[in-house]
Write a protein that holds these residues in place. Structure first.
Motif, mmCIF file in Angstrom:
data_model
loop_
_atom_site.group_PDB
_atom_site.id
_atom_site.type_symbol
_atom_site.label_atom_id
_atom_site.label_comp_id
_atom_site.label_asym_id
_atom_site.label_seq_id
_atom_site.Cartn_x
_atom_site.Cartn_y
_atom_site.Cartn_z
ATOM 1 N N UNK A 19 12.288 32.415 12.542
ATOM 2 C CA UNK A 19 13.152 33.004 11.531
ATOM 3 C C UNK A 19 14.085 34.033 12.146
ATOM 4 N N UNK A 20 13.629 34.636 13.245
ATOM 5 C CA UNK A 20 14.381 35.690 13.908
ATOM 6 C C UNK A 20 15.675 35.175 14.515
ATOM 7 N N UNK A 193 17.469 46.144 20.147
ATOM 8 C CA UNK A 193 16.127 46.305 19.564
ATOM 9 C C UNK A 193 15.214 45.092 19.700
ATOM 10 N N UNK A 194 15.144 44.506 20.898
ATOM 11 C CA UNK A 194 14.180 43.439 21.155
ATOM 12 C C UNK A 194 13.164 43.962 22.158
ATOM 13 N N UNK A 195 11.907 43.728 21.865
ATOM 14 C CA UNK A 195 10.855 44.171 22.768
ATOM 15 C C UNK A 195 10.734 43.193 23.938
ATOM 16 N N UNK A 196 10.159 43.602 25.055
ATOM 17 C CA UNK A 196 9.954 42.697 26.189
ATOM 18 C C UNK A 196 9.151 41.453 25.799
ATOM 19 N N UNK A 197 8.179 41.625 24.919
ATOM 20 C CA UNK A 197 7.371 40.480 24.487
ATOM 21 C C UNK A 197 8.212 39.472 23.703
ATOM 22 N N UNK A 198 9.134 39.981 22.882
ATOM 23 C CA UNK A 198 10.002 39.089 22.124
ATOM 24 C C UNK A 198 10.933 38.314 23.059
ATOM 25 N N UNK A 199 11.452 39.008 24.048
ATOM 26 C CA UNK A 199 12.331 38.352 25.016
ATOM 27 C C UNK A 199 11.576 37.248 25.754
ATOM 28 N N UNK A 201 9.007 35.611 24.711
ATOM 29 C CA UNK A 201 8.713 34.517 23.779
ATOM 30 C C UNK A 201 9.920 33.591 23.645
ATOM 31 N N UNK A 202 11.118 34.178 23.548
ATOM 32 C CA UNK A 202 12.331 33.368 23.462
ATOM 33 C C UNK A 202 12.573 32.605 24.747
ATOM 34 N N UNK A 203 12.367 33.252 25.879
ATOM 35 C CA UNK A 203 12.537 32.579 27.167
ATOM 36 C C UNK A 203 11.603 31.371 27.269
ATOM 37 N N UNK A 204 10.380 31.530 26.774
ATOM 38 C CA UNK A 204 9.421 30.433 26.799
ATOM 39 C C UNK A 204 9.897 29.281 25.917
ATOM 40 N N UNK A 205 10.432 29.600 24.742
ATOM 41 C CA UNK A 205 10.931 28.563 23.841
ATOM 42 C C UNK A 205 12.096 27.801 24.468
ATOM 43 N N UNK A 206 12.992 28.526 25.119
ATOM 44 C CA UNK A 206 14.147 27.906 25.769
ATOM 45 C C UNK A 206 13.688 26.975 26.885
ATOM 46 N N UNK A 207 12.714 27.445 27.682
ATOM 47 C CA UNK A 207 12.229 26.631 28.792
ATOM 48 C C UNK A 207 11.474 25.404 28.290
ATOM 49 N N UNK A 208 10.737 25.560 27.198
ATOM 50 C CA UNK A 208 10.005 24.435 26.619
ATOM 51 C C UNK A 208 10.976 23.333 26.186
ATOM 52 N N UNK A 209 12.078 23.743 25.552
ATOM 53 C CA UNK A 209 13.090 22.767 25.131
ATOM 54 C C UNK A 209 13.728 22.099 26.346
ATOM 55 N N UNK A 210 14.003 22.883 27.368
ATOM 56 C CA UNK A 210 14.606 22.339 28.596
ATOM 57 C C UNK A 210 13.689 21.289 29.227
#
Length: 231
Positions: A19-20, A193-199, A201-210
């Motif tokens: 949702x973010x 205002x993004x925490x390191x954990x949020x970043x 998590x997004x990096x993981x999602x991007x890599x998973x799609x790749x």
């Protein structure tokens, strides 16, 4: 009960991440935070997020789809209209796709017949097929262009397999480019205002799609290689 609670919590976090940064087409993507108004005072409200996971996935899907279309045109020793699909015919003032200028059909197992929509395009079509780098030597016969398709040999198969590898690498490069673009957008968004954990998590999602889309390229490549090797 503890395991179930943990699973529910993980699902909740995953949903919040989606949702973010994702939204339906046409809607703005936003994330929590604050921004300053024109008077310099800090105001609460959503901050637009430039990373769009849906758009990135669409771009990667397009790259994989284009690779699949290119593979359809690759045939070893068999006449197939798809061989000519990617040819651009050079005309006065520009160029056009061959399928837009002519009807392409199988004449027999080793020949294609190309019937131009207009007599004026017959010679440009013949020239463009010859210079397309496909190893084809067309000839003009009456109102058509006849395209002999050489029978498969060990040498021709090796050339095809080599070209397949180059085509697959080009598709991978396009997918990785979309990944890089997404990472750049994430880096810009992370300043708000993004925490390191949020970043992460997004990096993981991007890599998973790749990984998903490059994996599909590999599957298609291997299937086509097996097809070529059997001919």
């Amino acid at each position: 009960p503890l395991v179930a609670s943990t699973v529910r919590f993980d699902l909740y976090i995953q949903q919040q991440r989606r949702a973010y940064g994702s939204s339906k087409k046409g809607a703005k993507k936003s994330k929590g935070g604050s921004k300053k108004g024109s008077d310099g005072d800090e105001k609460s409200g959503p901050v637009e997020m430039t990373l769009d996971m849906d758009k990135m996935a669409e771009q990667m899907e397009h790259s994989v789809g284009r690779f699949a279309e290119e593979l359809q045109a690759v045939r070893a020793g068999r006449a197939s209209p798809a061989i000519l699909n990617g040819i651009r015919v050079v005309l006065k003032g520009g160029s056009a796709s061959l399928p837009d200028l002519a009807m392409v059909a199988v004449k027999d197992a080793q020949h294609l017949i190309v019937i131009p929509n207009s007599p004026d395009t017959q010679r440009p079509i013949e020239t463009s097929i010859r210079s397309a780098g496909l190893g084809l030597n067309p000839r003009i016969e009456k109102d058509a262009v006849i395209v002999p398709v050489p029978k498969s040999t060990k040498e021709s198969r090796e050339k095809l397999l080599k070209s397949l590898g180059a085509m697959a690498e080009s598709a991978r490069v396009h997918v990785r480019k979309h990944r890089q673009d997404a990472m750049k957008r994430l880096k810009a968004d992370s300043k708000d205002n993004m925490t390191p954990d949020e970043v992460k998590a997004w990096e993981k999602d991007i890599q998973t799609a790749t990984d998903k889309y490059t994996g599909r390229i590999e599957e298609q490549l291997k299937a086509k290689q097996r097809e070529i090797e059997r001919t």
